[in-house]
Design a protein around this motif. Structure first.
Motif, PDB file in Angstrom:
ATOM      1  N   TRP A  16      10.546 -29.221 -25.715  1.00  0.00           N
ATOM      2  CA  TRP A  16      10.420 -28.259 -24.615  1.00  0.00           C
ATOM      3  C   TRP A  16       9.053 -28.279 -23.964  1.00  0.00           C
ATOM      4  O   TRP A  16       8.929 -27.964 -22.775  1.00  0.00           O
ATOM      5  CB  TRP A  16      10.737 -26.852 -25.135  1.00  0.00           C
ATOM      6  N   LEU A  17       8.025 -28.626 -24.699  1.00  0.00           N
ATOM      7  CA  LEU A  17       6.671 -28.602 -24.133  1.00  0.00           C
ATOM      8  C   LEU A  17       6.516 -29.556 -22.948  1.00  0.00           C
ATOM      9  O   LEU A  17       5.980 -29.141 -21.909  1.00  0.00           O
ATOM     10  CB  LEU A  17       5.624 -28.871 -25.213  1.00  0.00           C
ATOM     11  N   PRO A  18       6.985 -30.803 -23.019  1.00  0.00           N
ATOM     12  CA  PRO A  18       6.873 -31.663 -21.834  1.00  0.00           C
ATOM     13  C   PRO A  18       7.627 -31.099 -20.624  1.00  0.00           C
ATOM     14  O   PRO A  18       7.134 -31.188 -19.493  1.00  0.00           O
ATOM     15  CB  PRO A  18       7.484 -32.989 -22.290  1.00  0.00           C
ATOM     16  N   LYS A  19       8.786 -30.511 -20.861  1.00  0.00           N
ATOM     17  CA  LYS A  19       9.545 -29.903 -19.753  1.00  0.00           C
ATOM     18  C   LYS A  19       8.782 -28.730 -19.152  1.00  0.00           C
ATOM     19  O   LYS A  19       8.748 -28.549 -17.931  1.00  0.00           O
ATOM     20  CB  LYS A  19      10.921 -29.451 -20.245  1.00  0.00           C
ATOM     21  N   TRP A  20       8.161 -27.926 -20.008  1.00  0.00           N
ATOM     22  CA  TRP A  20       7.375 -26.790 -19.537  1.00  0.00           C
ATOM     23  C   TRP A  20       6.178 -27.275 -18.716  1.00  0.00           C
ATOM     24  O   TRP A  20       5.884 -26.724 -17.656  1.00  0.00           O
ATOM     25  CB  TRP A  20       6.911 -25.947 -20.725  1.00  0.00           C
ATOM     26  N   LEU A  21       5.483 -28.301 -19.201  1.00  0.00           N
ATOM     27  CA  LEU A  21       4.343 -28.841 -18.460  1.00  0.00           C
ATOM     28  C   LEU A  21       4.769 -29.367 -17.091  1.00  0.00           C
ATOM     29  O   LEU A  21       4.060 -29.165 -16.092  1.00  0.00           O
ATOM     30  CB  LEU A  21       3.652 -29.939 -19.267  1.00  0.00           C
ATOM     31  N   LEU A  22       5.917 -30.024 -17.029  1.00  0.00           N
ATOM     32  CA  LEU A  22       6.439 -30.501 -15.750  1.00  0.00           C
ATOM     33  C   LEU A  22       6.745 -29.324 -14.827  1.00  0.00           C
ATOM     34  O   LEU A  22       6.358 -29.326 -13.653  1.00  0.00           O
ATOM     35  CB  LEU A  22       7.697 -31.349 -15.965  1.00  0.00           C
ATOM     36  N   PHE A  23       7.411 -28.306 -15.358  1.00  0.00           N
ATOM     37  CA  PHE A  23       7.753 -27.122 -14.563  1.00  0.00           C
ATOM     38  C   PHE A  23       6.503 -26.454 -14.000  1.00  0.00           C
ATOM     39  O   PHE A  23       6.424 -26.154 -12.806  1.00  0.00           O
ATOM     40  CB  PHE A  23       8.558 -26.140 -15.429  1.00  0.00           C
ATOM     41  N   ILE A  24       5.516 -26.231 -14.858  1.00  0.00           N
ATOM     42  CA  ILE A  24       4.277 -25.581 -14.413  1.00  0.00           C
ATOM     43  C   ILE A  24       3.557 -26.442 -13.378  1.00  0.00           C
ATOM     44  O   ILE A  24       2.985 -25.926 -12.413  1.00  0.00           O
ATOM     45  CB  ILE A  24       3.365 -25.256 -15.613  1.00  0.00           C
ATOM     46  N   SER A  25       3.612 -27.754 -13.536  1.00  0.00           N
ATOM     47  CA  SER A  25       2.986 -28.653 -12.557  1.00  0.00           C
ATOM     48  C   SER A  25       3.625 -28.502 -11.182  1.00  0.00           C
ATOM     49  O   SER A  25       2.926 -28.414 -10.172  1.00  0.00           O
ATOM     50  CB  SER A  25       3.110 -30.106 -13.009  1.00  0.00           C
ATOM     51  N   VAL A  26       4.938 -28.472 -11.154  1.00  0.00           N
ATOM     52  CA  VAL A  26       5.655 -28.348  -9.873  1.00  0.00           C
ATOM     53  C   VAL A  26       5.361 -26.995  -9.220  1.00  0.00           C
ATOM     54  O   VAL A  26       5.072 -26.919  -8.020  1.00  0.00           O
ATOM     55  CB  VAL A  26       7.174 -28.563 -10.076  1.00  0.00           C
ATOM     56  N   VAL A  27       5.403 -25.934 -10.008  1.00  0.00           N
ATOM     57  CA  VAL A  27       5.098 -24.602  -9.482  1.00  0.00           C
ATOM     58  C   VAL A  27       3.659 -24.551  -8.958  1.00  0.00           C
ATOM     59  O   VAL A  27       3.392 -24.002  -7.882  1.00  0.00           O
ATOM     60  CB  VAL A  27       5.331 -23.518 -10.560  1.00  0.00           C
ATOM     61  N   SER A  28       2.747 -25.163  -9.697  1.00  0.00           N
ATOM     62  CA  SER A  28       1.336 -25.145  -9.299  1.00  0.00           C
ATOM     63  C   SER A  28       1.076 -25.943  -8.027  1.00  0.00           C
ATOM     64  O   SER A  28       0.224 -25.560  -7.222  1.00  0.00           O
ATOM     65  CB  SER A  28       0.463 -25.673 -10.437  1.00  0.00           C
ATOM     66  N   ILE A  29       1.792 -27.038  -7.841  1.00  0.00           N
ATOM     67  CA  ILE A  29       1.659 -27.777  -6.571  1.00  0.00           C
ATOM     68  C   ILE A  29       2.095 -26.887  -5.414  1.00  0.00           C
ATOM     69  O   ILE A  29       1.462 -26.864  -4.356  1.00  0.00           O
ATOM     70  CB  ILE A  29       2.472 -29.099  -6.608  1.00  0.00           C
ATOM     71  N   GLY A  30       3.169 -26.129  -5.630  1.00  0.00           N
ATOM     72  CA  GLY A  30       3.599 -25.157  -4.611  1.00  0.00           C
ATOM     73  C   GLY A  30       2.516 -24.130  -4.329  1.00  0.00           C
ATOM     74  O   GLY A  30       2.261 -23.783  -3.168  1.00  0.00           O
ATOM     75  N   ASN A  31       1.851 -23.646  -5.377  1.00  0.00           N
ATOM     76  CA  ASN A  31       0.745 -22.696  -5.199  1.00  0.00           C
ATOM     77  C   ASN A  31      -0.413 -23.326  -4.438  1.00  0.00           C
ATOM     78  O   ASN A  31      -1.068 -22.663  -3.629  1.00  0.00           O
ATOM     79  CB  ASN A  31       0.250 -22.186  -6.552  1.00  0.00           C
ATOM     80  N   SER A  32      -0.665 -24.601  -4.689  1.00  0.00           N
ATOM     81  CA  SER A  32      -1.741 -25.304  -3.986  1.00  0.00           C
ATOM     82  C   SER A  32      -1.447 -25.391  -2.495  1.00  0.00           C
ATOM     83  O   SER A  32      -2.324 -25.132  -1.664  1.00  0.00           O
ATOM     84  CB  SER A  32      -1.917 -26.713  -4.549  1.00  0.00           C
ATOM     85  N   ILE A  33      -0.231 -25.744  -2.174  1.00  0.00           N
ATOM     86  CA  ILE A  33       0.162 -25.832  -0.760  1.00  0.00           C
ATOM     87  C   ILE A  33       0.033 -24.470  -0.089  1.00  0.00           C
ATOM     88  O   ILE A  33      -0.497 -24.341   1.014  1.00  0.00           O
ATOM     89  CB  ILE A  33       1.599 -26.401  -0.633  1.00  0.00           C
ATOM     90  N   GLN A  34       0.516 -23.440  -0.789  1.00  0.00           N
ATOM     91  CA  GLN A  34       0.436 -22.080  -0.262  1.00  0.00           C
ATOM     92  C   GLN A  34      -1.008 -21.674   0.008  1.00  0.00           C
ATOM     93  O   GLN A  34      -1.303 -21.019   1.002  1.00  0.00           O
ATOM     94  CB  GLN A  34       1.122 -21.119  -1.243  1.00  0.00           C
ATOM     95  N   ALA A  35      -1.932 -22.070  -0.860  1.00  0.00           N
ATOM     96  CA  ALA A  35      -3.336 -21.710  -0.691  1.00  0.00           C
ATOM     97  C   ALA A  35      -3.930 -22.315   0.578  1.00  0.00           C
ATOM     98  O   ALA A  35      -4.839 -21.744   1.168  1.00  0.00           O
ATOM     99  CB  ALA A  35      -4.149 -22.135  -1.914  1.00  0.00           C
ATOM    100  N   TYR A  36      -3.404 -23.453   1.006  1.00  0.00           N
ATOM    101  CA  TYR A  36      -3.862 -24.084   2.246  1.00  0.00           C
ATOM    102  C   TYR A  36      -3.226 -23.452   3.482  1.00  0.00           C
ATOM    103  O   TYR A  36      -3.797 -23.492   4.569  1.00  0.00           O
ATOM    104  CB  TYR A  36      -3.555 -25.585   2.227  1.00  0.00           C
ATOM    105  N   LEU A  37      -2.040 -22.878   3.320  1.00  0.00           N
ATOM    106  CA  LEU A  37      -1.307 -22.350   4.460  1.00  0.00           C
ATOM    107  C   LEU A  37      -1.544 -20.877   4.739  1.00  0.00           C
ATOM    108  O   LEU A  37      -1.386 -20.421   5.869  1.00  0.00           O
ATOM    109  CB  LEU A  37       0.197 -22.592   4.267  1.00  0.00           C
ATOM    110  N   SER A  38      -1.912 -20.117   3.700  1.00  0.00           N
ATOM    111  CA  SER A  38      -2.037 -18.670   3.839  1.00  0.00           C
ATOM    112  C   SER A  38      -3.030 -18.134   2.818  1.00  0.00           C
ATOM    113  O   SER A  38      -3.154 -18.678   1.722  1.00  0.00           O
ATOM    114  CB  SER A  38      -0.666 -18.017   3.625  1.00  0.00           C
ATOM    115  N   LEU A  39      -3.681 -17.045   3.164  1.00  0.00           N
ATOM    116  CA  LEU A  39      -4.603 -16.409   2.223  1.00  0.00           C
ATOM    117  C   LEU A  39      -3.891 -15.401   1.323  1.00  0.00           C
ATOM    118  O   LEU A  39      -4.459 -14.956   0.326  1.00  0.00           O
ATOM    119  CB  LEU A  39      -5.711 -15.681   2.989  1.00  0.00           C
TER     120      LEU A  39
END
Length: 141
Positions: A16-39
């Motif tokens: 489960w740990l590799p799946k969790w790391l993948l999930f958190i990575s994908v969510v975090s990329i979304g957060n990164s994009i959001q940080a560039y688009l909106s405050l």
């Protein structure tokens, strides 16, 4: 969509740990994009103290987005290369540094306050870092 997800996860090591790391990575990329688009999202994390408003600026939001993207890439590598000691250690460091950062912004600098925006990163960094420490011998060869 399910077949794309299955294909993406089929290359992960078991557990489960590799799946969790993948999930958190994908969510975090979304957060990164959001940080560039909106405050808005970054201001939710860095809400300021009870007596002050959020100190987030466009520059600080983009810096936070870049830092989050870098952490996401390291965590993504760890999801697929979890048996590599250096990759595992680097990913673990990202969670330790994230926890130290968010805790210090809340408890020392007062730029963050406890709430929905701060609870997520604190919980993810604490749970994942603890999980990785507990599972070290199961993954690292």
């Amino acid at each position: 969509m399910s077949s794309s997800l299955d294909q993406l996860t089929s290359y992960l090591p078991p557990g489960w740990l590799p799946k969790w790391l993948l999930f958190i990575s994908v969510v975090s990329i979304g957060n990164s994009i959001q940080a560039y688009l909106s405050l808005a999202g970054t201001r939710e994390v860095y809400a300021g103290s009870a007596s002050s408003s959020s100190p987030v600026t466009p520059l600080s939001a983009r810096t936070f987005g870049t830092w989050t993207a870098l952490s996401s890439i390291i965590r993504l590598y760890a999801a697929y290369h979890i048996h590599e000691p250096v990759v595992y250690q680097l990913a673990l460091w990202t969670y330790g540094l994230a926890f130290a950062h968010f805790a210090s912004e809340w408890l020392v600098f007062g730029t963050a306050r406890w709430g929905r925006g701060l609870a997520g990163p604190v919980m993810v960094s604490t749970v994942t870092g603890s999980w990785m420490l507990a599972q070290w011998s199961s993954y690292v060869m």
